[in-house]
Design an enzyme around this catalytic site. Structure first.
Site, PDB file in Angstrom:
ATOM      1  N   GLU A  79      65.564  16.774  81.488  1.00 34.50           N
ATOM      2  CA  GLU A  79      64.118  17.295  81.276  1.00 34.50           C
ATOM      3  C   GLU A  79      62.998  16.134  81.310  1.00 34.50           C
ATOM      4  OE1 GLU A  79      64.046  20.085  78.374  1.00 34.50           O
ATOM      5  OE2 GLU A  79      65.848  21.122  78.999  1.00 34.50           O
TER       6      GLU A  79
ATOM      7  N   GLU B  16      64.973  14.396  77.662  1.00 34.26           N
ATOM      8  CA  GLU B  16      66.353  14.366  77.083  1.00 34.26           C
ATOM      9  C   GLU B  16      67.111  15.149  78.508  1.00 34.26           C
ATOM     10  OE1 GLU B  16      66.460  17.474  74.092  1.00 34.26           O
ATOM     11  OE2 GLU B  16      65.382  18.739  75.297  1.00 34.26           O
TER      12      GLU B  16
ATOM     13  N   ASN C 124      70.211  17.840  78.615  1.00 32.09           N
ATOM     14  CA  ASN C 124      71.089  18.714  78.196  1.00 32.09           C
ATOM     15  C   ASN C 124      72.326  19.061  78.733  1.00 32.09           C
ATOM     16  OD1 ASN C 124      69.451  20.306  75.987  1.00 32.09           O
ATOM     17  ND2 ASN C 124      68.115  20.667  77.808  1.00 32.09           N
TER      18      ASN C 124
ATOM     19  N   GLU D 130      68.403  28.940  81.421  1.00 28.93           N
ATOM     20  CA  GLU D 130      67.639  29.571  82.605  1.00 28.93           C
ATOM     21  C   GLU D 130      68.472  28.960  83.966  1.00 28.93           C
ATOM     22  OE1 GLU D 130      66.160  25.719  80.938  1.00 28.93           O
ATOM     23  OE2 GLU D 130      66.773  27.535  80.115  1.00 28.93           O
TER      24      GLU D 130
ATOM     25  N   ARG E 124      62.912  36.225  79.468  1.00 29.23           N
ATOM     26  CA  ARG E 124      63.797  36.239  78.129  1.00 29.23           C
ATOM     27  C   ARG E 124      63.306  37.365  77.420  1.00 29.23           C
ATOM     28  NH1 ARG E 124      65.658  30.398  76.252  1.00 29.23           N
ATOM     29  NH2 ARG E 124      65.395  29.118  78.272  1.00 29.23           N
TER      30      ARG E 124
ATOM     31  N   ASP F 227      37.430  79.453  59.326  1.00 28.84           N
ATOM     32  CA  ASP F 227      37.388  80.090  57.900  1.00 28.84           C
ATOM     33  C   ASP F 227      38.363  81.333  57.727  1.00 28.84           C
ATOM     34  OD1 ASP F 227      36.355  80.141  55.138  1.00 28.84           O
ATOM     35  OD2 ASP F 227      34.500  81.127  55.788  1.00 28.84           O
TER      36      ASP F 227
ATOM     37  N   ASP G 136      24.488  72.939  50.614  1.00 35.49           N
ATOM     38  CA  ASP G 136      24.706  72.019  49.643  1.00 35.49           C
ATOM     39  C   ASP G 136      25.393  73.169  48.470  1.00 35.49           C
ATOM     40  OD1 ASP G 136      24.342  69.360  47.899  1.00 35.49           O
ATOM     41  OD2 ASP G 136      23.508  70.941  46.569  1.00 35.49           O
TER      42      ASP G 136
ATOM     43  N   LYS H 279      24.709  82.155  53.256  1.00 35.36           N
ATOM     44  CA  LYS H 279      26.082  81.889  53.192  1.00 35.36           C
ATOM     45  C   LYS H 279      26.552  82.487  51.867  1.00 35.36           C
ATOM     46  CE  LYS H 279      29.095  77.776  52.697  1.00 35.36           C
ATOM     47  NZ  LYS H 279      30.079  78.466  53.115  1.00 35.36           N
TER      48      LYS H 279
ATOM     49  N   HIS I 194      26.770  84.623  56.796  1.00 38.73           N
ATOM     50  CA  HIS I 194      28.155  84.424  56.788  1.00 38.73           C
ATOM     51  C   HIS I 194      28.540  84.879  55.600  1.00 38.73           C
ATOM     52  CE1 HIS I 194      31.936  81.850  55.923  1.00 38.73           C
ATOM     53  NE2 HIS I 194      31.397  81.813  54.845  1.00 38.73           N
TER      54      HIS I 194
ATOM     55  N   HIS J 238      32.301  86.878  52.983  1.00 41.27           N
ATOM     56  CA  HIS J 238      33.825  87.289  53.021  1.00 41.27           C
ATOM     57  C   HIS J 238      34.018  88.506  52.581  1.00 41.27           C
ATOM     58  CE1 HIS J 238      35.547  82.943  53.168  1.00 41.27           C
ATOM     59  NE2 HIS J 238      34.295  82.607  53.017  1.00 41.27           N
TER      60      HIS J 238
ATOM     61  N   THR K 203      32.435  74.731  47.940  1.00 40.65           N
ATOM     62  CA  THR K 203      33.138  73.499  47.833  1.00 40.65           C
ATOM     63  C   THR K 203      31.789  72.495  48.138  1.00 40.65           C
ATOM     64  OG1 THR K 203      35.096  74.258  48.995  1.00 40.65           O
ATOM     65  CG2 THR K 203      34.625  71.994  49.118  1.00 40.65           C
TER      66      THR K 203
END
Length: 1189
Positions: free
Chosen positions: A318, A331, A333, A339, A384, A580, A686, A749, A779, A781, A916
């Site tokens: 290397e 070095e 090996n 590899e 790898r 709703d 609101d 509402k 609106h 219910h 709410t």
């Protein structure tokens, strides 16, 4: 070459031709002849591989091709590993030893070899491959060592000796220590003398283990200690070598082969510059853009060095190559390299077979390997693939491979071992999963093949580095062949990748969890979803839906839209079925999945609707909180399917879609994004009719370009002269202010259905007289059952649009029946123009779909409308939710008392407008009163001593605004007990939200897929959004599941399909669930996915209560620190009560031969430690908790 081989064995070529069934391998193993060569030839009949994993399998394959018996050894932890199954025989070694030490036990390996008549030992790479004492032990016991001689292994494995040898041979080296260093103090002294930066390297091993670059003198000793421990764990010796660090070099290595006759050849070079932590990730052969003169000189030096030591067998020399063309030996090996594959691909030479042949005594000329005969053709790349997470600094991951599908095809080679579905990736060994090798004529073509192969891989259960590798392969600098070892560090964009979606496996995990642990969305009743598939009415294909009011809105804007509504002759309807209606009847639980199925029918048959109410209000947080889906994506997807009908949402003024006040910029941003996502009309209200809050919403919608429908919340009874608070003048004055503010549409509402027919006529007539040009929408219910009558009165009094719900979703706390209103006006001047047949088909779909939501069905507790709403004034959208809430609190049999208390609570608070979030405050107080058996008088008398719900306290502080008529005193003062109050509009005094910081935090916590939608969801509901994002990451797109399966899971044996996106459909079959638990308290659940067997491991939350399972880190608890990877605790540096700084080192873990420091996430105090030294941890196991300062 063949003739030469046979000649050495005394066999003529003609004899070989006659005996064609007898291979060369057979001849080499069985011929007993005298050799002409001076090198003794000793055939090898059996090979033991003293290694594991893919390299062991690589050697076994070579042995099989040569007709040699192969023998594997394995540790206790590897008893299920593939390499032992690939050998002819396999034997356990190191019983009772730690995982790595088993493979480092020389006596054990020699024992197995001798007991089983082994001829030779191949060391592979890593472990004992560069230990001269191992090579010598083999020879001493009559075993051939497939590698260099012990003396060469010693000389080359000792980096100091290798340096001295290189210098003696005339090869340039990097300045460094002359001898191995064993103490941090000696390392420090060297750095003081020679300067920084330096490289710390294991003196007796390679592969990047024990390597560290040190640039600061103060880091030398700690870095040395960490590196030395890694080297000790990997190679059995912690001695270190230190050398000067060369900046920005290329890492070039030469493959060599030598024989016992003194011949040495090179097989060209490899470029290994793509590295992290000094470990190679991508290798290329030959090295691209390498000057030919440098190539030849480097090769000559490699051969010269090896010849000087009498090198035999395979090895790698290397070098570091600087940008001036200077190269330095670093070095040798003395073994096979990971590899080696790329060299084999470009030369056509099998290096492992060559190793075995050389070990037998054959020479390179006899193998046909003269230097002039060795040529390189094409380009080969090796990647790898490791079980590491590149997004987390390549943190090793472990676990079970739930899915493994590889990428193969022409020009691709795969070398692996543990890569198969069901394999367990342990923390004990290297993280390498499979090596992928491509070969093509040039670098670009080879990279293209590699890219294609990696994209075909599907690996689930553990993280891999594939996304990172793909970025490398697509990087132009890599493709140009101009990289160096700083490539990864200098290209942060390599870490910018979209994480794998892994949708199929995540869905299987969800289904497995539901099967093992029950519903993950809490069910409100004991009823089960029906096993039905609602029939969707047919619509024309490839035909655009007819024009509707939205087309007018898009062409003429909000003002033109309002004018068109006002000029319309018949009564217009708003359909609430998509919002709703199911909020009132089914606890807001209807999913996007079922809304989208019927959406095309709505677009094609109800194009003349005033609007479709389908978003906002409670649907927003319920989608995140309980349905685990994104409300913004719901809006976008509905918009694509219904392009012609205006959408309407509920906006709580300054409260956005939340239950509290927000900074003003949050409301403006929310409205802007809503319009971009497809919203048209904003019904702005609101909860207290508090004008400052209302006006903020009006302004925000107007600036966003939406249609402003300012709503006046209705309460009381204007037809009853005894009710004096909310009078006709009160409503008319509010209307005047809203029209003056520029509302496009005026809305009444009537959230509780209190608007009686006579009151409706009075109110709407007065509004129409006062504001003749402004459209009016009502609106309501139908809680009392008088809704149809009231809406007809509104229509005749001058209302332009009223609310209805499709018949099967109408009545009770929902809206009046669409069919009833349409039929009542047929032939009238207010005829809606809608077709009863279409409504019938629409209703039939929802009649079936409603049965899917049986667990949330209001009819379980509410059998009909109830006129007592005129007494308690409970809003329709709250009524059933309040009822379910009462049941969950154990007050189900006292709901009549809750309704009575609701009336009393309302009067206590001053007779509020109730919608709410103000209605929630009243409901919370009512249930508080019933739970504690309190009357209104008790509350007034003892308010100072009671602990009220948080919502009640915040209301009295003024966080919702100011109620009409003010707060009741002295009750307010008694409840607050001196707490601060808010004067005026709450949001006005709040600091603006920083959306960039918010997004950055979300990205840090949840990954890069965070969108602006997620940011706005977090702005409204921070904790809910965090929980949703964690759920989505863990379980995937559960919104794509059919509703019954989503809620209660599939039946065993059931087959079903999931379309995760257009053109991608999963076919799933539930196979079985294991009865027994594993050691971690998990059950295995088996599925068939697209014809392939899949399984998931699910922790049984009930069963594990009796088992001791280490706790996992909870991401929502700040200060909890989890294990960054599976591993063993080797050092605990803090104790409970210690003060720590952010980033301080607290614990050291070791796994996969690598150490990881666990750092403090913040400044704080160590509150608790959940681990002990030597404890084995899984990833995300709780390590300790730091209380932030």
């Amino acid at each position: 070459m063949l003739t030469a081989h046979l000649g050495r064995l005394g066999i003529s070529a003609s004899q070989h031709v006659v005996c064609t069934k007898r291979s060369l391998a057979w001849a080499l193993r069985h011929a007993q002849v005298a050799h002409a060569s001076s090198v003794e030839y000793k055939p090898i009949k059996s090979v033991l591989v003293a290694n594991r994993g893919e390299i062991a399998i690589r050697v076994f394959r070579a042995c099989t091709e040569l007709g040699i018996r192969s023998v594997a050894v394995y540790s206790e932890q590897d008893k299920m590993h593939m390499h032992r199954q690939k050998a002819d025989e396999s034997y356990l070694i190191g019983k009772g030893l730690p995982p790595v030490e088993a493979y480092l036990s020389i006596p054990e390996i020699i024992r197995v070899a001798k007991e089983n008549n082994v001829d030779a030992v191949h060391p592979g790479y890593g472990f004992l491959s560069e230990r001269s004492d191992f090579a010598q032990a083999c020879l001493d016991n009559g075993l051939s060592f497939i590698g260099p001689s012990p003396e060469v292994v010693r000389k080359m494995g000792d980096k100091v000796a290798a340096r001295q040898t290189a210098i003696k041979a005339g090869v340039q080296v990097v300045p460094g220590t002359d001898n191995p260093i064993v103490s941090p103090e000696a390392a420090h002294d060297f750095c003081v003398k020679y300067g920084l930066p330096v490289m710390l390297k294991a003196a007796y091993g390679g592969g990047g283990r024990g390597m560290r670059v040190v640039r600061e003198l103060g880091e030398v000793k700690e870095s040395f200690a960490l590196a030395s421990r890694e080297a000790e764990a990997a190679f059995g010796n912690g001695a270190m070598f230190i050398e000067k660090f060369i900046e920005n070099p290329r890492h070039i290595e030469l493959q060599v082969l030598g024989d016992r006759a003194g011949n040495v050849v090179h097989l060209f070079e490899r470029d290994c510059s793509v590295q992290r932590r000094h470990q190679k990730l991508v290798e290329v052969a030959p090295a691209p853009n390498l000057d030919q003169r440098v190539r030849e000189a480097m090769a000559a030096d490699a051969v010269k060095l090896c010849k000087s030591v009498g090198y035999e067998n395979a090895g790698t020399v290397e070098f570091l190559l600087d940008n001036q063309g200077n190269y330095f030996f670093i070095e040798v090996n003395a073994r096979l390299q990971v590899e080696h594959t790329v060299t084999e691909e470009i030369t056509g030479i099998d290096l492992v077979q060559s190793q075995i042949r050389i070990a037998e005594g054959m020479t390179l000329p006899e193998l046909g390997m003269s230097q002039e005969n060795i040529t390189a053709q094409g380009c080969s790349i090796q990647c790898r693939v490791t079980t590491e997470d590149p997004a987390k600094n390549f943190r090793p991951d472990t676990g079970r491979l739930e899915v493994f599908r590889s990428g193969e095809g022409m020009g691709i080679r795969l070398d692996g071992a543990s890569a198969f579905a069901g394999a367990i990736i342990s923390p004990y060994y290297d993280s390498l999963l499979v090596k992928v090798i491509s070969r093509a004529p040039d670098l670009h073509a080879s990279a293209a093949k590699m890219n294609r192969s990696l994209r075909e891989f599907r690996i689930r259960g553990v993280k891999t580095n594939i996304p990172f590798l793909l970025n490398v392969l697509e990087n132009q600098k890599f493709l140009n062949g101009t990289i160096d070892t700083t490539f990864i560090d200098e290209h942060p964009q390599l870490f910018q990748f979209a994480p794998s979606q892994n949708r199929a496996q995540k869905l299987l995990n969800y289904l497995g969890n539901v099967l093992v642990n029950g519903p993950m969305t809490p069910l409100a009743t004991g009823l089960q979803p029906a096993d039905v598939q609602p029939v969707v009415p047919e619509v024309p294909t490839a035909v655009d839906p007819p024009r509707g009011f939205r087309d007018i809105l898009l062409a003429e804007g909000p003002e033109g839209f309002a004018k068109a509504v006002r000029n319309h002759k018949g009564l217009l309807l708003m359909d609430t079925t998509f919002r709703d209606a199911h909020q009132s009847l089914l606890a807001t639980r209807v999913r996007t999945h079922d809304l989208l199925k019927i959406s095309p029918f709505v677009a094609h048959n109800f194009n003349n609707l005033y609007s479709l109410e389908n978003w906002g209000g409670a649907t927003f947080d319920v989608a995140l909180r309980f349905l685990h889906e994104c409300p913004w994506e719901r809006l976008e997807r509905m918009r694509k399917l219904i392009p012609n009908v205006p959408f309407q949402m509920l906006l709580r003024g300054a409260n956005g879609v939340g239950y509290t006040s927000y900074p003003d910029n949050a409301v403006y941003k929310f409205c802007d994004l809503s319009v971009k996502a497809g919203m048209d009309i904003f019904r702005v209200f609101d909860s207290l009719n508090y004008l400052p809050n209302l006006m903020l919403g009006v302004d925000a919608v107007g600036k966003a370009g939406g249609v402003v429908e300012a709503a006046i919340s209705y309460s009381g009874d204007i037809s009853d002269p005894t009710k004096a608070k909310y009078t006709l003048d009160y409503y008319l004055n509010l209307a005047d202010e809203l029209v003056k503010a520029g509302t496009h549409v005026l809305c009444i509402k009537d959230m509780a259905g209190l608007l009686k027919p006579r009151a409706a006529k009075i109110l709407i007539s007065a509004l129409r007289d006062r504001h003749p040009d402004v459209p009016i929408h009502v609106h309501t219910h139908d809680t009392s059952g008088a809704g149809v009558a009231s809406m007809l009165q509104c229509a005749y009094a001058g209302a332009d649009a009223v609310d209805v719900a499709v018949d099967s979703m109408s009545g009770m706390t929902s809206q009046p029946s669409m069919g009833a209103v349409v039929a009542s006006l047929m032939g009238d001047k207010l005829d809606t123009g809608m077709n009863l047949g279409d409504i019938s088909q629409y209703s039939a779909y929802w009649e079936q779909a409603r049965t899917l939501y049986a667990p949330f069905e209001c009819a379980v507790t509410m059998k009909s409308g109830n006129a007592d709403v005129y007494l308690n004034e409970i809003p329709g959208g709250q009524y059933t939710n309040l009822q379910f809430q009462a049941y969950s609190l154990g007050l189900g049999n006292q709901f009549e008392a809750v309704k009575k208390a609701y009336r009393e609570a309302n009067l206590l608070m001053g007779d509020l407008i109730k919608v709410t979030p103000s209605s929630k405050v009243v409901g919370d107080l009512a249930q508080f009163m019933v739970q504690n058996k309190l009357s209104a008088a008790d509350v007034e008398a003892n308010a100072e001593n009671l602990s009220f719900p948080k919502s009640v306290i915040e209301f009295f502080q003024g966080y919702l605004g100011e109620p009409y008529g003010g707060f009741p005193e002295p009750l307010r003062s008694k409840i607050l007990k001196g707490l601060p109050t808010v004067d005026g509009r709450p949001g006005e005094s709040m600091a603006p939200m920083n959306f960039q910081d918010m997004k950055a935090r979300l990205v840090e916590d949840h990954g890069s897929r965070i969108t602006d939608y997620d940011v706005l969801s977090s702005a409204m509901y921070p904790q809910v959004t965090d929980d949703y994002l964690r759920f989505r990451e863990k379980y995937g797109p559960v919104d794509k599941l059919d509703t019954r399966i989503f809620l209660t899971g599939p039946k065993v044996g059931e087959e079903f399909e999931v379309e995760i996106e257009k053109g991608k459909t999963l076919h799933i079959k539930t196979l079985a669930m294991a009865e027994d638990l594993n050691a971690n308290g998990e059950r295995e659940v088996f599925f068939e996915l697209n014809g392939q067997l899949r399984s998931v491991m699910v922790r049984d939350l009930t069963a594990v209560e009796d088992l001791h399972i280490h706790p996992k880190v909870n991401p929502s608890i700040k200060g909890q620190v989890g294990a960054p990877m599976p591993g063993t605790v080797i050092d605990i540096k803090v104790k409970e009560g210690d003060e720590v700084k952010k980033g301080a080192s607290m614990v050291v873990l070791s796994a996969m031969k690598m150490e990881m420091v666990v750092q403090s996430p913040c400044d704080g105090v160590v509150e608790s430690i959940a681990i002990t030294k030597d404890m084995k941890l899984e990833g995300d196991d709780l390590v300790l908790t730091v209380t932030p300062k």
